[in-house]
Design a protein around this motif. Structure first.
Motif, PDB file in Angstrom:
ATOM      1  N   LYS A   1      62.961  37.270 -24.498  1.00 48.43           N
ATOM      2  CA  LYS A   1      61.726  36.724 -23.939  1.00 48.43           C
ATOM      3  C   LYS A   1      60.461  37.117 -24.698  1.00 48.43           C
ATOM      4  O   LYS A   1      59.457  36.437 -24.630  1.00 48.43           O
ATOM      5  N   GLU A   2      60.490  38.211 -25.422  1.00 47.11           N
ATOM      6  CA  GLU A   2      59.298  38.670 -26.139  1.00 47.11           C
ATOM      7  C   GLU A   2      59.192  38.110 -27.552  1.00 47.11           C
ATOM      8  O   GLU A   2      58.264  38.431 -28.276  1.00 47.11           O
TER       9      GLU A   2
ATOM     10  N   ILE B   1      58.342  35.821 -30.663  1.00 49.00           N
ATOM     11  CA  ILE B   1      57.251  34.904 -31.002  1.00 49.00           C
ATOM     12  C   ILE B   1      57.827  33.559 -31.464  1.00 49.00           C
ATOM     13  O   ILE B   1      57.226  32.512 -31.264  1.00 49.00           O
TER      14      ILE B   1
ATOM     15  N   ILE C   1      52.204  29.372 -28.258  1.00 49.47           N
ATOM     16  CA  ILE C   1      52.249  30.837 -28.188  1.00 49.47           C
ATOM     17  C   ILE C   1      51.245  31.388 -27.171  1.00 49.47           C
ATOM     18  O   ILE C   1      51.618  32.207 -26.326  1.00 49.47           O
ATOM     19  N   PRO C   2      49.969  30.946 -27.166  1.00 49.42           N
ATOM     20  CA  PRO C   2      49.069  31.464 -26.126  1.00 49.42           C
ATOM     21  C   PRO C   2      49.503  31.084 -24.705  1.00 49.42           C
ATOM     22  O   PRO C   2      49.399  31.906 -23.791  1.00 49.42           O
TER      23      PRO C   2
ATOM     24  N   HIS D   1      52.603  30.459 -23.722  1.00 46.29           N
ATOM     25  CA  HIS D   1      53.803  31.249 -23.440  1.00 46.29           C
ATOM     26  C   HIS D   1      53.420  32.671 -23.003  1.00 46.29           C
ATOM     27  O   HIS D   1      53.986  33.205 -22.054  1.00 46.29           O
ATOM     28  N   ARG D   2      52.460  33.249 -23.684  1.00 45.80           N
ATOM     29  CA  ARG D   2      52.002  34.597 -23.307  1.00 45.80           C
ATOM     30  C   ARG D   2      51.362  34.608 -21.927  1.00 45.80           C
ATOM     31  O   ARG D   2      51.552  35.540 -21.146  1.00 45.80           O
TER      32      ARG D   2
ATOM     33  N   TYR E   1      54.094  34.360 -19.427  1.00 47.86           N
ATOM     34  CA  TYR E   1      54.786  35.655 -19.415  1.00 47.86           C
ATOM     35  C   TYR E   1      54.038  36.643 -18.511  1.00 47.86           C
ATOM     36  O   TYR E   1      54.632  37.345 -17.702  1.00 47.86           O
ATOM     37  N   ARG E   2      52.726  36.679 -18.641  1.00 48.53           N
ATOM     38  CA  ARG E   2      51.921  37.594 -17.806  1.00 48.53           C
ATOM     39  C   ARG E   2      51.941  37.206 -16.335  1.00 48.53           C
ATOM     40  O   ARG E   2      51.947  38.064 -15.466  1.00 48.53           O
TER      41      ARG E   2
ATOM     42  N   SER F   1      52.653  43.992 -18.441  1.00 50.61           N
ATOM     43  CA  SER F   1      53.521  43.702 -19.565  1.00 50.61           C
ATOM     44  C   SER F   1      52.841  44.041 -20.876  1.00 50.61           C
ATOM     45  O   SER F   1      51.630  43.992 -21.000  1.00 50.61           O
TER      46      SER F   1
ATOM     47  N   PHE G   1      53.523  42.390 -23.758  1.00 48.30           N
ATOM     48  CA  PHE G   1      53.620  41.216 -24.631  1.00 48.30           C
ATOM     49  C   PHE G   1      52.258  40.613 -24.878  1.00 48.30           C
ATOM     50  O   PHE G   1      51.445  40.416 -24.090  1.00 48.30           O
TER      51      PHE G   1
END
Length: 164
Positions: free
Chosen positions: A93-94, A96, A147-148, A150-151, A154-155, A162, A164
């Motif tokens: 999951k982490e 890139i 990517i932004p 996804h981050r 994730y948060r 987290s 990440f």
């Protein structure tokens, strides 16, 4: 309950930005699909059950905002979220690279699925348009945003603690 409100807020803000602001920034037919990126990230990070729910509401909001065939975005986002969610336990999951590869595959899958649904509904569809210049340019924009987003997902999914 707090997480549900965060998801609702994220989807409402995203559909507003995608429907109102992005058409002024990008040329017609070539804007990124940030709602799709959210659904795919949700599937990869939170699993297929959550991704189906997020995909349903994201697609529903997009159907209300777009004026296209009603239900088309809802069905395609749900199916794409479910498919991405199948890989939740199989991915790091982490990574890139994960959101980039996932959004490329998911955007192509989503586009083919929407074309197929339109064909089934009786609309004249040129399948060659699946790989047209506009679709490939939109895919490039999706890669820039993945990517932004996804981050951010994730948060939301794993909390603010987290790394990440």
């Amino acid at each position: 309950m707090r997480t549900t409100l965060v998801w609702i807020g994220l989807l409402l803000v995203t559909v507003a930005v995608q429907a109102v602001l992005l058409p002024f920034i990008f040329t017609p037919g070539t804007k990124p699909d940030i709602l799709l990126i959210i659904v795919v990230a949700c599937g990869l990070l939170a699993g297929k059950e959550r991704a189906i729910g997020i995909g349903f509401f994201a697609g529903l909001l997009q159907d209300f905002a777009s004026g296209n065939v009603f239900g088309l975005n809802t069905l395609s986002k749900m199916a794409t979220g479910y498919t991405a969610g199948l890989f939740e336990r199989k991915v790091f999951k982490e990574s890139i690279l994960l959101p980039v590869l996932a959004i490329v595959l998911a955007a192509l899958f989503n586009n083919v699925l929407m074309q197929a649904l339109l064909f089934i509904l009786g609309y004249k569809v040129a399948m060659i348009s699946t790989f047209s210049y506009q679709v490939l340019l939109s895919l490039g924009y999706n890669i820039l945003f993945c990517i932004p987003v996804h981050r951010l997902v994730y948060r939301i999914t794993f909390g603010n603690n987290s790394q990440f």
